[in-house]
Design a protein around this motif. Structure first.
Motif, PDB file in Angstrom:
ATOM      1  N   GLY A 273     100.371 -10.767 -51.243  1.00 24.02           N
ATOM      2  CA  GLY A 273      99.583 -11.510 -50.281  1.00 24.02           C
ATOM      3  C   GLY A 273     100.285 -11.641 -48.947  1.00 24.02           C
ATOM      4  O   GLY A 273      99.677 -11.491 -47.890  1.00 24.02           O
ATOM      5  N   ILE A 274     101.575 -11.936 -48.989  1.00 26.85           N
ATOM      6  CA  ILE A 274     102.356 -12.037 -47.750  1.00 26.85           C
ATOM      7  C   ILE A 274     102.359 -10.706 -47.017  1.00 26.85           C
ATOM      8  O   ILE A 274     102.182 -10.642 -45.795  1.00 26.85           O
ATOM      9  CB  ILE A 274     103.792 -12.486 -48.072  1.00 26.85           C
ATOM     10  N   ARG A 288      89.238  -0.471 -48.601  1.00 23.75           N
ATOM     11  CA  ARG A 288      90.431  -1.156 -49.096  1.00 23.75           C
ATOM     12  C   ARG A 288      90.142  -1.868 -50.414  1.00 23.75           C
ATOM     13  O   ARG A 288      90.958  -1.862 -51.331  1.00 23.75           O
ATOM     14  CB  ARG A 288      90.929  -2.181 -48.068  1.00 23.75           C
ATOM     15  N   LEU A 289      88.963  -2.502 -50.503  1.00 24.68           N
ATOM     16  CA  LEU A 289      88.617  -3.210 -51.727  1.00 24.68           C
ATOM     17  C   LEU A 289      88.476  -2.247 -52.900  1.00 24.68           C
ATOM     18  O   LEU A 289      88.972  -2.520 -54.006  1.00 24.68           O
ATOM     19  CB  LEU A 289      87.313  -3.986 -51.525  1.00 24.68           C
ATOM     20  N   GLY A 294      90.603  -0.439 -57.897  1.00 19.39           N
ATOM     21  CA  GLY A 294      90.925   0.655 -58.804  1.00 19.39           C
ATOM     22  C   GLY A 294      92.365   0.580 -59.288  1.00 19.39           C
ATOM     23  O   GLY A 294      92.653   0.805 -60.473  1.00 19.39           O
ATOM     24  N   LEU A 295      93.276   0.244 -58.386  1.00 16.20           N
ATOM     25  CA  LEU A 295      94.682   0.097 -58.770  1.00 16.20           C
ATOM     26  C   LEU A 295      94.875  -1.084 -59.718  1.00 16.20           C
ATOM     27  O   LEU A 295      95.691  -1.017 -60.652  1.00 16.20           O
ATOM     28  CB  LEU A 295      95.549  -0.088 -57.519  1.00 16.20           C
ATOM     29  N   LEU A 296      94.119  -2.164 -59.502  1.00 15.33           N
ATOM     30  CA  LEU A 296      94.221  -3.321 -60.388  1.00 15.33           C
ATOM     31  C   LEU A 296      93.767  -2.971 -61.800  1.00 15.33           C
ATOM     32  O   LEU A 296      94.440  -3.320 -62.784  1.00 15.33           O
ATOM     33  CB  LEU A 296      93.369  -4.472 -59.828  1.00 15.33           C
ATOM     34  N   ALA A 324      96.379  -9.458 -55.228  1.00  9.24           N
ATOM     35  CA  ALA A 324      96.245 -10.018 -53.881  1.00  9.24           C
ATOM     36  C   ALA A 324      95.445  -9.131 -52.925  1.00  9.24           C
ATOM     37  O   ALA A 324      94.567  -9.639 -52.212  1.00  9.24           O
ATOM     38  CB  ALA A 324      97.618 -10.334 -53.304  1.00  9.24           C
ATOM     39  N   PRO A 325      95.693  -7.805 -52.842  1.00 10.19           N
ATOM     40  CA  PRO A 325      94.895  -6.999 -51.905  1.00 10.19           C
ATOM     41  C   PRO A 325      93.403  -7.034 -52.203  1.00 10.19           C
ATOM     42  O   PRO A 325      92.584  -7.084 -51.281  1.00 10.19           O
ATOM     43  CB  PRO A 325      95.465  -5.579 -52.101  1.00 10.19           C
TER      44      PRO A 325
END
Length: 433
Positions: A273-274, A288-289, A294-296, A324-325
């Protein structure tokens, strides 16, 4: 409030120098701390008076589900009448509900009475996080700082869920079983009233005039419905990880390591997140979402097969880094998809979706762990994110801003966000997003 900040820079420095930001950030930080103290406080109090974790969990789950279902209505009322008008009576009702729950639990009241009080207690939980996000959106408008604001709020939420449970547990175990809930009620009352007093920074109230069409609900925006599914999947990760890590560490005879493993998972979320807040993104939020989600889903795949603690910690860290992303980008999309008149409601729908997904995942993971072994509970985050990713991919066209949303909102939308359908600019925008 039409105070869009036109700042080409990104990063936390420019964000925190936004005029008037600190007037709602500090009270908002105080007011949202109790959000993470409520459920754990209920579990510890009810278990101490009944001797049953099952009963304690059922009362806590009732509060969580009630909060998830009523939160969007709170957001809708805040958009229509103003945040102060909703917060002041809400925190009073919540404090009274917590006080009644404490009294009933200590008096060994029947279970139905605890359930009856848990419903209004959860329903009146102040939705300070979504309200802070709505203030950022009103203040920043179409500024490039909006993704940074979403990242900042995600980190703040995660910090709250690290500090809140620790504080509540320490008070309940070291002072009195009811001390955690007492602190939750006091902080809710004091923080909520202080936050409500910051009237200058709250978004403008959007009341329909005579002859105008009925107010549009955030839920009527297709993109919001798609994001709700995505946030249900994110909630499944939180709930599934909490229960499965507890079951796994108890199974191997090292229950004390559970806090360390979950801390690694939460720490990964905070670090990501930071990092998201200091990046100047060149890729559109929709893309981006999809990539982040997909990575999650991919990161949750090996959880159920891991048996070594160090490896489980490493995989949990990666999962945390991927949450976070996706979470931040989802909140960022609200600013372009939803008119200002319904944004607080939209934010509360997403927050409620996380809570609902978390509650459902915790129940499912617990049943799987009891019936088939502790590691099977980790299948819940995988299933939840995989299903949500499928919906995101199938309905990704709804995650682009529409001209109707722009016309309803005015200057909050930049010219780069909205271009005529069929034009060359439109084709380039679709490719970028």
């Amino acid at each position: 409030m039409a105070s869009a900040v036109k700042d080409s820079r990104s990063g936390y420095g420019p964000l925190l120098r936004t005029p008037g930001a600190w007037t709602f950030l500090l009270p908002g930080f105080l007011a949202r701390q109790p959000f993470a103290m409520l459920t754990i406080g209920i579990v510890l109090l009810v278990e101490s008076t009944t001797g049953s974790y099952g009963t304690a969990g059922a009362v806590s789950a009732t509060t969580g589900v009630s909060m998830a279902l009523f939160a969007p209505q709170s957001g809708k009322l805040a958009d229509r009448f103003g945040q102060r008008a909703v917060l002041v009576p809400g925190v009073l009702v919540h404090a009274a509900g917590v006080a009644a729950l404490i009294a009933l639990a200590l008096a060994h009241a029947p279970l139905w009475a605890l359930f009856a009080v848990a419903v209004p207690t959860g329903a009146s939980t102040p939705q300070v996080g979504p309200m802070v996000r709505a203030r950022w959106a009103a203040r920043l408008g179409g500024s490039p700082l909006m993704p940074t604001a979403a990242a900042f709020e995600s980190v703040t939420d995660e910090f709250t869920f690290v500090v809140g449970p620790v504080l509540a547990t320490a008070l309940c175990t070291g002072v009195h079983p009811a001390a955690g809930l007492v602190a939750e009620a006091v902080l809710t009352l004091a923080g909520g009233l202080l936050f409500a007093a910051q009237r200058r920074s709250q978004p403008a109230v959007h009341r329909a005039r005579a002859g105008e069409r009925a107010r549009v609900s955030a839920l009527s925006v297709p993109g919001v419905r798609v994001l709700i599914v995505a946030f249900l999947g994110i909630g499944s990760v939180f709930g599934g990880m909490q229960v499965s890590l507890t079951a796994f560490t108890q199974h191997i005879g090292q229950p004390g390591i559970n806090g360390v493993l979950y801390g690694i998972f939460a720490g990964g979320n905070m670090l990501a997140g930071i990092a998201c807040g200091v990046v100047s993104w060149k890729v559109g939020p929709r893309r981006r979402l999809l990539v982040a989600y997909g990575l999650l889903a991919l990161a949750t795949t090996p959880l159920w097969a891991v048996t070594a603690l160090p490896l489980l910690g490493a995989v949990g860290l990666v999962v945390g880094l991927c949450i976070a992303p996706a979470l931040i980008t989802g909140y960022t999309l609200v600013e372009s998809l939803v008119p200002a008149a319904a944004r607080t409601e939209a934010f509360t729908w997403l927050t409620g979706a996380v809570a609902l997904g978390q509650a459902a995942a915790a129940t499912s993971a617990g049943q799987l762990a009891d019936g088939f072994g502790p590691s099977t509970g980790f299948l819940v985050p995988l299933a939840g994110t995989a299903l949500a990713l499928t919906v995101l991919l199938a309905l990704r066209a709804h995650l682009l801003p529409s001209a109707s949303a722009a016309s309803a909102d005015g200057p909050g939308y930049g010219v780069d966000d909205l271009v005529p359908a069929g034009s060359e600019d439109r084709e380039r925008e679709l490719a970028r997003a």
